[in-house]
Design an enzyme around this catalytic site. Structure first.
Site, short mmCIF file in Angstrom:
data_model
loop_
_atom_site.label_atom_id
_atom_site.label_comp_id
_atom_site.label_asym_id
_atom_site.label_seq_id
_atom_site.Cartn_x
_atom_site.Cartn_y
_atom_site.Cartn_z
N PHE A 90 -3.95 38.89 27.87
CA PHE A 90 -2.39 38.72 26.90
C PHE A 90 -1.59 39.84 28.21
O PHE A 90 -1.99 40.90 27.82
CB PHE A 90 -2.34 38.31 25.67
CG PHE A 90 -0.56 38.09 25.16
CD1 PHE A 90 -0.36 36.95 25.44
CD2 PHE A 90 -0.73 38.99 24.54
CE1 PHE A 90 0.67 36.88 25.46
CE2 PHE A 90 1.44 39.44 23.81
CZ PHE A 90 1.66 37.54 24.43
N ASP A 161 -8.48 47.77 24.09
CA ASP A 161 -7.95 46.31 22.92
C ASP A 161 -9.13 45.39 22.33
O ASP A 161 -9.42 44.37 23.23
CB ASP A 161 -7.18 45.27 23.74
CG ASP A 161 -6.34 44.61 23.77
OD1 ASP A 161 -6.34 44.08 23.08
OD2 ASP A 161 -4.74 44.19 24.08
N HIS A 164 -9.02 40.60 19.55
CA HIS A 164 -10.07 39.24 19.27
C HIS A 164 -11.10 39.84 18.44
O HIS A 164 -12.30 38.56 18.92
CB HIS A 164 -9.96 38.33 20.79
CG HIS A 164 -9.20 38.25 21.49
ND1 HIS A 164 -9.04 37.58 23.15
CD2 HIS A 164 -7.59 38.40 21.67
CE1 HIS A 164 -7.91 37.45 23.37
NE2 HIS A 164 -7.11 37.68 22.52
N GLN A 187 -1.43 39.01 14.02
CA GLN A 187 -0.48 38.05 14.68
C GLN A 187 -0.58 36.72 14.16
O GLN A 187 -2.21 35.95 13.50
CB GLN A 187 -0.48 37.49 16.01
CG GLN A 187 0.39 36.58 16.22
CD GLN A 187 -0.32 35.26 16.98
OE1 GLN A 187 -1.58 35.02 16.42
NE2 GLN A 187 0.51 34.43 16.85
N LYS A 190 -4.24 35.40 14.70
CA LYS A 190 -6.03 35.72 15.08
C LYS A 190 -6.55 35.53 13.01
O LYS A 190 -6.47 34.67 12.80
CB LYS A 190 -5.62 37.16 15.27
CG LYS A 190 -4.40 37.45 16.04
CD LYS A 190 -5.66 37.99 17.16
CE LYS A 190 -4.26 37.96 19.05
NZ LYS A 190 -3.04 37.22 18.99
N ARG A 219 8.25 62.19 11.37
CA ARG A 219 8.43 62.06 9.56
C ARG A 219 6.87 62.52 9.15
O ARG A 219 6.69 61.61 8.62
CB ARG A 219 9.16 61.33 8.64
CG ARG A 219 9.95 62.05 7.75
CD ARG A 219 10.47 61.85 7.09
NE ARG A 219 11.50 61.99 5.71
CZ ARG A 219 12.15 61.36 5.30
NH1 ARG A 219 12.43 60.23 5.05
NH2 ARG A 219 12.88 62.01 4.36
N TYR A 226 14.37 65.71 6.22
CA TYR A 226 14.29 65.27 8.14
C TYR A 226 14.18 66.84 8.68
O TYR A 226 14.31 66.27 9.30
CB TYR A 226 15.87 64.75 8.01
CG TYR A 226 16.26 63.99 6.32
CD1 TYR A 226 15.40 62.56 6.52
CD2 TYR A 226 16.65 64.54 5.33
CE1 TYR A 226 16.10 61.82 5.43
CE2 TYR A 226 17.73 63.23 4.69
CZ TYR A 226 16.98 62.12 5.19
OH TYR A 226 16.82 61.27 3.52
N ARG A 236 5.68 51.31 10.34
CA ARG A 236 5.19 51.38 9.60
C ARG A 236 4.91 50.31 8.88
O ARG A 236 6.02 48.98 8.77
CB ARG A 236 5.80 51.93 8.58
CG ARG A 236 5.95 53.44 9.08
CD ARG A 236 6.46 54.42 7.55
NE ARG A 236 8.24 53.67 7.43
CZ ARG A 236 9.38 54.43 7.20
NH1 ARG A 236 8.85 55.24 8.50
NH2 ARG A 236 10.24 54.16 7.25
#
Length: 388
Positions: A90, A161, A164, A187, A190, A219, A226, A236
């Site tokens: 993919f 990767d 899968h 996703q 999956k 951060r 900051y 996140r």
């Protein structure tokens, strides 16, 4: 078997959920903090996911593509570098590198397992290669023995990767026990899902901390003024998704057990169908979660393969065409592509070319069906291939 209606196959639904997900969502709702800074669901999921995969550290992120991008960035991938990726995958595998300004270099795959060919990888290494990205296609491990040796000899790190490969094992070792970074996707299709989401496993604390900073806009956790320590973005994961993923993780092992029982039967039946060649299995891959039930119909050609998939769908099977070689999509060439033509890459990647033309896959929920359904699937495929 001819003339079956689409309603004949009543495979288990996907995604699957029950009161465990509902309880988790209620728990996340009522804790009063819906993002990971201040909440507990993401932190807890990361610990559980890391433990399940034998990794020291896990970082949950927004999706699988971001997981790859973040992992590559931690390895120093950027402008002036190259990342070796499978030609048959993919396109997120290559786009994650290209979005960082690195050149994605497609190499060929093994025609039996559909995974990265170590010999092709070795031929593609250059002084600019910064990472090698094996994709564990359909849950089947790439040849990690050969790739780990190549990585050690060349000094080029691996990034798995594993989009899968939730719960997969290679020679008894889980994904997180192999000593390299691994990226996962959650996703909707999956093996475990919250609609979207991703995670990265890290073998050491330094890499994990670097990734945490970058996934949270650079951060630090305790910053109140900051002071952003590095560049980054907001990758996140939210607390609601994490609560769902905790529930999904809890039933993953049982689902893999079922698919590991069903695939050998379906594979043997498909192997008896004239013209059909199922994805094979390296026995060192001693636990395969089977994200897809994959097979080829060689020499059929892309147009007739596409028509065959349409016919399988009409017969009630959740069937799909295989991935297109990444260099055969316009998006691959938009930025940071190698200085080679499509024809040159095609000559270097004959197996990926073949898979582009003739591979087919069935959704993994088919392998959660009954033994009888495996026989029915094979019969429908046999009839449809014969008609094609």
């Amino acid at each position: 078997m001819s003339g079956r209606s689409p309603q004949t196959f009543e495979f288990p639904a996907w995604p699957q959920f029950d009161e465990t997900e509902r309880t988790g969502l209620q728990r996340a709702l009522e804790q009063g903090q819906w993002w990971r800074i201040g909440g507990s669901e993401v932190d807890t999921f990361e610990r559980e996911f890391a433990e399940y995969h034998g990794a020291p550290h896990a970082l949950a992120v927004t999706n699988g593509t971001h997981a790859l991008e973040l992992a590559l960035q931690v390895l120093g991938v950027g402008p002036g570098t190259e990342v070796i990726v499978p030609a048959f995958t993919f396109i997120s595998s290559s786009q994650a590198a290209q979005r960082l300004g690195a050149v994605a270099v497609p190499v060929d795959v093994d025609l039996d397992t559909y995974c990265l060919d170590p010999v092709a990888v070795e031929s593609a290494l250059t002084p600019r290669t910064r990472a090698i990205m094996p994709v564990h296609m359909a849950g089947h491990f790439a040849d990690m023995d050969a790739l780990q040796k190549l990585s050690a000899d060349s000094g080029v790190p691996l990034i798995q990767d594993a989009a899968h490969a939730h719960g997969a094992r290679w020679r008894g070792q889980k994904v997180g026990e192999l000593g390299s970074i691994a990226a996962f996707s959650f996703q909707n299709g999956k093996l475990m899902t919250a609609g979207e989401g991703g995670a990265v496993l890290f073998p050491d604390a330094e890499q994990y901390e670097a990734a945490f900073l970058r996934h949270s806009c650079g951060r630090p956790r305790t910053d109140r003024r900051y002071f952003h320590g590095t560049s980054g973005s907001n990758f996140r994961l939210n607390e609601f998704s994490a609560s769902v993923l905790r529930a999904q993780l809890g039933r993953l092992a049982g689902q893999i057990d079922t698919r590991e029982q069903r695939w050998p039967l379906l594979e043997s039946l498909l192997a008896e169908v004239p013209g059909v060649v199922p994805q094979s299995r390296d026995e060192r891959n001693d636990r395969n979660p089977h994200y897809m039930a994959m097979f080829r119909v060689p020499e059929l050609g892309e147009e007739r393969r596409n028509a065959l998939v349409d016919a399988l769908v009409e017969r009630g099977l959740p069937a799909f065409v295989g991935f297109r070689a990444i260099y055969r999509s316009d998006g691959f060439w938009e930025t940071c592509a190698p200085d080679l033509s499509v024809d040159e890459l095609a000559r270097r990647c004959p197996n990926s070319e073949a898979l582009t033309r003739d591979s087919i896959w069935l959704h993994h929920r088919t392998l959660l069906g009954t033994e009888q359904q495996m026989h029915d699937i094979a019969s429908v495929i046999a009839e449809t291939v014969a008609a094609a």
